[in-house]
Design a protein around this motif. Structure first.
Motif, PDB file in Angstrom:
ATOM      1  N   LEU A 297     -49.634 -28.622 -36.890  1.00 26.35           N
ATOM      2  CA  LEU A 297     -48.543 -29.355 -37.534  1.00 26.35           C
ATOM      3  C   LEU A 297     -48.778 -29.574 -39.022  1.00 26.35           C
ATOM      4  CD1 LEU A 297     -47.859 -32.026 -34.753  1.00 26.35           C
ATOM      5  CD2 LEU A 297     -46.704 -29.852 -35.120  1.00 26.35           C
ATOM      6  N   LEU A 353     -45.850 -23.734 -27.326  1.00 28.04           N
ATOM      7  CA  LEU A 353     -46.341 -24.198 -28.628  1.00 28.04           C
ATOM      8  C   LEU A 353     -47.095 -23.080 -29.353  1.00 28.04           C
ATOM      9  CD1 LEU A 353     -47.591 -27.789 -27.727  1.00 28.04           C
ATOM     10  CD2 LEU A 353     -45.804 -27.241 -29.389  1.00 28.04           C
ATOM     11  N   LEU A 356     -44.550 -20.554 -31.030  1.00 32.54           N
ATOM     12  CA  LEU A 356     -43.484 -21.142 -31.835  1.00 32.54           C
ATOM     13  C   LEU A 356     -42.927 -20.146 -32.852  1.00 32.54           C
ATOM     14  CD1 LEU A 356     -44.859 -24.697 -32.709  1.00 32.54           C
ATOM     15  CD2 LEU A 356     -42.659 -24.236 -31.610  1.00 32.54           C
ATOM     16  N   ASP A 362     -37.719 -29.746 -35.819  1.00 39.83           N
ATOM     17  CA  ASP A 362     -38.466 -30.851 -35.221  1.00 39.83           C
ATOM     18  C   ASP A 362     -38.190 -30.968 -33.727  1.00 39.83           C
ATOM     19  OD1 ASP A 362     -39.434 -31.371 -37.710  1.00 39.83           O
ATOM     20  OD2 ASP A 362     -38.196 -33.148 -38.077  1.00 39.83           O
ATOM     21  N   GLU A 364     -37.521 -28.624 -31.660  1.00 46.48           N
ATOM     22  CA  GLU A 364     -38.231 -27.563 -30.931  1.00 46.48           C
ATOM     23  C   GLU A 364     -39.682 -27.957 -30.670  1.00 46.48           C
ATOM     24  OE1 GLU A 364     -36.699 -23.269 -31.928  1.00 46.48           O
ATOM     25  OE2 GLU A 364     -36.930 -24.358 -33.814  1.00 46.48           O
ATOM     26  N   LEU A 365     -40.286 -28.639 -31.618  1.00 38.46           N
ATOM     27  CA  LEU A 365     -41.644 -29.143 -31.413  1.00 38.46           C
ATOM     28  C   LEU A 365     -41.650 -30.293 -30.415  1.00 38.46           C
ATOM     29  CD1 LEU A 365     -42.747 -29.137 -35.155  1.00 38.46           C
ATOM     30  CD2 LEU A 365     -43.854 -27.812 -33.344  1.00 38.46           C
ATOM     31  N   ARG A 368     -41.229 -29.401 -26.631  1.00 42.15           N
ATOM     32  CA  ARG A 368     -42.415 -28.717 -26.104  1.00 42.15           C
ATOM     33  C   ARG A 368     -43.544 -29.716 -25.850  1.00 42.15           C
ATOM     34  NH1 ARG A 368     -39.733 -24.836 -29.038  1.00 42.15           N
ATOM     35  NH2 ARG A 368     -40.071 -22.630 -28.472  1.00 42.15           N
TER      36      ARG A 368
END
Length: 468
Positions: A297, A353, A356, A362, A364-365, A368
């Motif tokens: 991240l 993840l 990706l 955000d 999409e993160l 997951r």
């Protein structure tokens, strides 16, 4: 107290103590990481030396969980729990006032000994406090607190360190620990099941247990920190081999014991052994991911620390949502199937993840990470329930100790594997190491799921044998 838990008013008070105690001891395992730079600066120590503030705590817990669990079977879980909490409070006071790194490290080892007393009998107390009809929900609540506390440590430390020095972290430990001790003295029940006849704790067995876990932990830690470039540090390899050799001799000795310190008698139960394997795999997967995610991240995606922290929070929040549901499903759905489904969801979340898109949104993160938390929450409570309820009541302490040992062993293995991967593929230079860590984490989750599903077959075989 009856043989089927405490009455509701007493149960609520005892549960509050159990949850606060395990939260304090688990938090303390991660809360010091952010404080290491300021500790090293204030006490004029190197970064490598300051790491022992964390290691001393972890080694003490790993090395003494099983001896203290056996002591709980002999003397009573309440006594071991309160003794551990009293030592934890005393050590926190010493750490708060420590004038140098040596004193602080020694205090942290004592804190670890106190935390081992708390963790070693925590699950056994849960089994004593809840009636059988509510035990699944009680274990789910306990698991939810453990999972949340494990990831809340850095956030809590950041808040404290933003307004005060690192010594206030130990002040917080002292105040919370004193409160838990006072509440526990009034609320925790005594043992009701007598220890197995012939049970004893041999000093040599305790020494061998300490040596096994200490040598393996230190060797693995040095291998993770210094490994890389295709070269294995000789001292790390020697410590690992020595730990394994001592462990082999130690386990052979345990086969002759009536109630062995290292519970080989419980590991001969297929369902228990598979549950332990599933737990180690799951916590290894979780730790690998927890180490890799900040690099993904912050370094690869360039997010701010605040946004990264908020996104990662989706994982423990999902655990908090699904853990109570998992507790209610324990008596309706085979635990092996619940655990297998949970680990499949975790593996899917981790694989997604690792795959990706280059510029993910955000959301999409977040979904997951939430999928990972849902999977882990669905797995943990049923698995812990199986570990705790498979052995007979007089071996509850041993089962409780093994539950904590599996968690810490998996976390240690995950941290070491992450360190090895990042020593070979530096996250600052390439995203490959981070993606590989997440992919490996998914594989461990799948292996854990296989162990979990195999419990269904093992249970069926056991039931057929019983009927025959």
């Amino acid at each position: 107290m009856s043989d089927d838990g405490l009455p509701a008013p007493q149960r609520r008070r005892a549960v509050l103590v159990i949850l606060l105690g395990i939260a304090v001891s688990v938090l303390d395992g991660t809360i010091m990481n952010l404080a290491l730079p300021s500790i090293a600066r204030d006490l004029q120590a190197s970064a490598a030396q300051s790491v022992w503030v964390v290691n001393a705590y972890q080694i003490a817990i790993l090395a003494l969980l099983l001896p203290l669990a056996s002591l709980g079977d002999l003397l009573g879980y309440r006594r071991v729990y309160l003794g551990g909490m009293a030592l934890f409070v005393l050590a926190s006071a010493v750490a708060m006032l420590a004038p140098n790194l040596g004193t602080l490290t020694g205090a942290r080892a004592l804190q670890g000994l106190g935390a081992a007393g708390i963790m070693s009998v925590n699950a056994a107390l849960v089994r004593r406090v809840y009636p059988r009809a509510l035990l699944g929900r009680g274990i789910a609540l306990n698991s939810m607190v453990v999972a949340t506390a494990a990831v809340a440590g850095p956030a809590l430390a950041a808040v404290v360190l933003s307004v005060a020095s690192w010594r206030w972290l130990f002040t917080l430990n002292l105040l919370l620990g004193a409160l838990v001790f006072w509440l526990g003295w009034r609320a925790l029940p005594a043992n009701t099941a007598a220890a197995t006849a012939g049970t004893r704790i041999a000093p040599m067995d305790v020494l061998l247990n300490v040596l096994t876990f200490s040598l393996v932990f230190i060797g693995a830690d040095r291998l993770g920190v210094r490994g890389g470039g295709g070269e294995l540090p000789p001292d790390a390899v020697l410590m690992l081999l020595a730990g394994l050799a001592v462990g082999f001799f130690y386990i052979r000795r345990q086969r002759t014991r009536v109630a062995p310190l290292f519970p080989v008698d419980l590991l001969q139960l297929p369902v228990f052994a598979l549950s332990m394997g599933a737990s180690v795999g799951a916590f290894c997967a979780q730790m690998l991911a927890y180490v890799a995610l900040p690099f993904l991240l912050l370094e690869a995606l360039g997010l701010t620390p605040l946004k990264a922290g908020l996104l990662i929070a989706a994982w423990p929040l999902a655990i908090m949502v699904v853990a109570p549901l998992a507790g209610r499903l324990i008596d309706r759905v085979p635990a092996g199937l619940l655990g297998g489904l949970g680990m499949l969801l975790l593996a899917a979340g981790l694989a997604l993840l690792a795959a990706l898109p280059e510029r993910p949104a955000d959301i999409e993160l977040a979904w997951r990470l939430a999928l990972c938390g849902l999977g882990f929450g669905l797995f943990q409570s049923p698995n812990n329930h199986t570990i705790l309820t498979t052995p007979p009541p007089q071996r509850s302490g041993a089962a409780s100790g093994m539950l904590g040992t599996a968690r810490l062993t998996g976390q240690t293995l995950g941290a070491v594997l992450a360190a090895l991967l990042f020593s070979l593929w530096t996250p600052h230079e390439s995203q490959f190491g981070t993606d590989l860590a997440l992919a490996l984490s998914a594989l461990f989750a799948l292996a854990s799921g296989v162990c979990s599903v195999l419990r269904v077959l093992a249970t069926a075989r056991t039931e057929r044998s019983g009927r025959d």
